[in-house]
Enzyme design. Structure first.
Site, short mmCIF file in Angstrom:
data_model
loop_
_atom_site.label_atom_id
_atom_site.label_comp_id
_atom_site.label_asym_id
_atom_site.label_seq_id
_atom_site.Cartn_x
_atom_site.Cartn_y
_atom_site.Cartn_z
CG ASP A 42 -2.04 -1.01 1.11
OD1 ASP A 42 -2.43 -1.34 -0.03
OD2 ASP A 42 -2.52 -1.49 2.15
CG ASN A 114 -4.88 6.26 2.71
OD1 ASN A 114 -5.67 5.93 1.83
ND2 ASN A 114 -3.95 5.45 3.16
CB ALA A 152 -9.68 5.56 -0.74
CG LEU A 159 -10.95 0.81 11.27
CD1 LEU A 159 -12.40 1.08 11.62
CD2 LEU A 159 -10.85 -0.34 10.27
#
Length: 255
Positions: A42, A114, A152, A159
């Protein structure tokens, strides 16, 4: 056939996979490509997308995971790449634009795919004033910091900070505090993507705060302005059975 460029993370697994792909398929330099295949994790995907934003040449990207988690990547396979690329499901990702003004008056404009995060630099908590569309909604947030996440990016740092997971295509942003102390019951907000967010650092000299756009940091900021930038939308390509919207949805059911 679509002209494709191959990019690889400088890790042994990614470089070995790149050598196999170069021997099996035709590739062109990135300057001539219409599509990119990226090998890595990522972090490398974010690096690839940021490079495109900086060079103002944005191409669809199909990532294959040769890293750790690979949330933004497809599975690595050497075989049938042409067929896979012909069947891909595209997803549009709209980056954030962060304008960070330092205590010294310098201004830095950076994209974030992000999230944009504001973080205390010392032992003392940050004191932040939060404004939404020119209206002050939080006169004083006392916390380790706060972040603004895209759909995304909602399954990443957001989170971990107990922020909400946002479905891809929801046209929303998550505003999430990091270890809030006051107000105690405020746990964040979900905002329409057209929202303009401004964060002013209170007592900036005494309680220094840094602003981070994905992996790029600006230290000792006095104000940070954040908004979605639809002028630089990105396109990620996924196998239909491994699509990004499904992954984001299923994250809500992982214990």
């Amino acid at each position: 056939m679509t002209a494709r460029a191959l990019l690889a993370s400088p890790t042994p697994p990614a470089l070995a996979a790149a050598a196999e792909l170069r021997a099996a398929y035709e590739w062109v330099p990135i300057e001539e490509a219409e599509q990119v295949v990226a090998l890595g994790g990522d972090g490398f995907m974010l690096q690839t997308l940021h490079t495109m934003l900086e060079r103002h040449r944005i191409l669809p990207v199909f990532g294959m995971n040769l890293g750790t988690i690979g949330f933004l990547m497809n599975d690595w396979r050497l075989e049938h790449l042409d067929e896979r690329l012909a069947r891909t499901k595209p997803f549009r990702v709209s980056p954030l634009s962060m304008t960070a003004t330092t205590v010294g008056g310098e201004q830095h404009i950076l994209p974030a795919i992000n999230e944009v995060s504001l973080l205390r630099e010392t032992r003392q908590t940050a004191k932040l004033e939060v404004t939404i569309n020119d209206r002050i909604v939080l006169p004083e947030l006392i916390a380790d910091g706060m972040l603004v996440a895209t759909p995304a990016g909602s399954t990443a740092y957001n989170l971990s900070a107990n922020g909400p997971i946002l479905p891809l295509g929801s046209a929303l942003m998550a505003l999430t505090p990091i270890s809030p102390f006051r107000p105690r019951r405020w746990r964040g907000a979900i905002l329409p993507e057209k929202t303009r967010i401004a964060v002013r650092v209170l007592e900036a000299d005494k309680r220094p705060v840094s602003a981070v756009a994905d992996q790029r940091e600006v230290r000792e900021v006095s104000q940070v302005d954040i908004a979605i930038d639809h002028n630089r939308d990105l396109t990620l390509l996924f196998d239909p059975e491994h699509a990004l919207d499904d992954r984001i949805t299923m994250e809500q059911f992982i214990a």
